[in-house]
Design an enzyme around this catalytic site. Sequence first.
Site, PDB file in Angstrom:
ATOM      1  N   THR A 382       0.925  -1.121   0.000  1.00  0.00           N
ATOM      2  CA  THR A 382       0.000   0.000   0.000  1.00  0.00           C
ATOM      3  C   THR A 382       0.957   1.160   0.000  1.00  0.00           C
ATOM      4  O   THR A 382       2.143   0.969   0.277  1.00  0.00           O
ATOM      5  CB  THR A 382      -0.865  -0.057   1.270  1.00  0.00           C
ATOM      6  OG1 THR A 382      -1.763  -1.151   1.143  1.00  0.00           O
ATOM      7  CG2 THR A 382      -1.661   1.203   1.532  1.00  0.00           C
ATOM      8  N   SER A 454      -7.735   0.156   7.398  1.00  0.00           N
ATOM      9  CA  SER A 454      -6.900   0.718   8.467  1.00  0.00           C
ATOM     10  C   SER A 454      -6.207   1.994   8.012  1.00  0.00           C
ATOM     11  O   SER A 454      -5.459   2.605   8.778  1.00  0.00           O
ATOM     12  CB  SER A 454      -5.815  -0.295   8.871  1.00  0.00           C
ATOM     13  OG  SER A 454      -6.385  -1.494   9.298  1.00  0.00           O
TER      14      SER A 454
HETATM   15  O1  DON Z   1      -7.225  -0.784   3.630  1.00  0.00           O
HETATM   16  C1  DON Z   1      -6.505  -1.478   4.358  1.00  0.00           C
HETATM   17  O2  DON Z   1      -6.487  -1.373   5.567  1.00  0.00           O
HETATM   18  C2  DON Z   1      -5.576  -2.485   3.718  1.00  0.00           C
HETATM   19  N1  DON Z   1      -6.096  -2.904   2.452  1.00  0.00           N
HETATM   20  C3  DON Z   1      -4.208  -1.900   3.621  1.00  0.00           C
HETATM   21  C4  DON Z   1      -3.207  -2.900   3.144  1.00  0.00           C
HETATM   22  C5  DON Z   1      -1.803  -2.537   3.454  1.00  0.00           C
HETATM   23  O3  DON Z   1      -1.509  -1.552   4.054  1.00  0.00           O
HETATM   24  C6  DON Z   1      -0.784  -3.512   2.998  1.00  0.00           C
HETATM   25  N2  DON Z   1       0.528  -3.013   3.259  1.00  0.00           N
HETATM   26  N3  DON Z   1       1.342  -3.402   3.908  1.00  0.00           N
END
Ligand code: DON
Length: 571
Positions: A382, A454
């Site tokens: 992300t 998150s």
């Molecule tokens: O929206 C969320 O909380 C997750 N899809 C975020 C994923 C994420 O941060 C992966 N990275 N390490």
Amino acid sequence: MSLSPRWRVVLLSLLLTAGPAFAADRPAQAPAVASKVQKPGHAAIASANFLATNAGLEVLAKGGNAFDAAVAVASTLSVVEPESSGLGGGFMAVLRRASDGREVFIDAREVAPAAVDPKDYLNPDGSPNRDAALVGPLSAGIPGEPAGLAWLSEHYGKLPLATSLAPAIRTARDGFEPDSRLRHAIAERADDLRRWPASAAKYLVGGKAPAEGTLWRDPDQARTLQILARQGHEGFYQGEVAKKLVSAVRAAGGNWTEADLAGYRVKERAPISIDYRGYRVVTAPPPSSGGVAIAEILNILRGVEMDKLDHAQRVHYVIEAMRRAFRDHNDYLGDPDFVKMPLDMLLSPFYADGLRQSILPDQATPSSMLPTSGAHDPGPHTTHFSIIDKDGNMIAVTSTVNYTLGSTFVAAGTGVLLNDEMDDFALVPGKPNVYGLLGSKANAPVGGKRMLSSMSPSLVLGRDRTAVIGSPGGSTIITQVLEGILAFIDGKDASAIVAQKRFHHQFLPDRVDVEEGVFDAATTRELERMGYSLHPRSPWGFMNVVTWDHRSNALDAASDPRRPSGLGKVQ
Ligand code: DON
């Protein structure tokens, strides 16, 4: 500010000389007045990739503001950092417009397709089908990113969308050299990419991840971006692109319809705003759980005399506050358009008083003792970037396709890699998602509903100092951003904030995840004596922070030193 060249993360702080139009407004001395009428006179961007940061700077130099720059950064990340975010994903942003002080949360989160069926995420024996949740078209929510970019440009930008998308289109069309993070992500997901011909064609070279130095072009995505640039929102959600997305998804066993795409809307929501030790933290409301959790933690800590405690005791209170906030995350939170949440209670100082009183001064509270209701370590899949422009506009954007390279599914003919955000729903009651998070009915999958996130893009506004902050990291986003906010309020600068070692507790599993070296031996001993089980964890996020010191009008930008990628560069 100095940057070690070995950082392969990207940080670029631009000192754009104020043009004549702004020269008259630029204060000779830093005024001790509300930031609303103050202008830094220059701009700073911290993002995960130097090509994306450069794209933002290019658009600022063309007369764009922070919001145009955000469109340029996000769209370029979609091309050069597809393992983390992209047109097939979604983002959440908190922005502050300098001219009128408007603060708003932009929710460009994905939604479940109308035909979502929880049974699709179960094996015939009733056990969770993790493949369906994380790989291929069933794992993909209806994307929000393109709509969010068009929205930002139309409602907050100064330049046409086509101008802000131009650097991304050029990069996709003319090519770029994938950095080591992208090459590793492709190697890690190669088996899944091979399952979908358009994905293999896009990402694999001779069946393998591209080698270092490969010039890599993305003509399909360049074309999709061009259509978005010309037609705006409708260019992606109706017509040729939408038809290709739906037919590719359905041919591979997914259930999207053209109506799902045509019905997608960005939502503007009031951010969560909380005062803490002379600062105001402006952060993400549901359907992110981040802001509620951060506010709950700060409300609990507000009543603790931290200055009088030793290090281990301070950490103890922070962990206990995290534990209680994540308990509530699991129990209550979901999409506000679908579920009623007791936000007044969760954000109330009185509620926090009660939670604080349940913390024993010298002992961990086992999560099983709190009334209520094994995790996978997420990589940097992300992305977060932070921008402040010369007029004092600011934006924190966290964007995601969820897991590395999302669902690994590219919709043929579009170049669009779809997310696997459906796993952020509580797909199977009582079973954790890829980040070990549990959820209740409030986060059950329903057509048109946003899955809980998150992501915690945040602004920290003080009389003398401001920070724009955020990070990837799955469930640890919340605690990383919290620790970043606390470090900023403690007076740390941008580089120290992103470099600070981290720890995390999320109620269940009942353990403290720790970065190597976060606690010295004495603190570790003391925490273990209190009953904490410390669990080494790696990796930890990819924080990108911009700070603004109103007294000197200095901007500073820093990128997480943990993530090798691209080139470190300061202008
Ligand atoms: O929206 C969320 O909380 C997750 N899809 C975020 C994923 C994420 O941060 C992966 N990275 N390490």
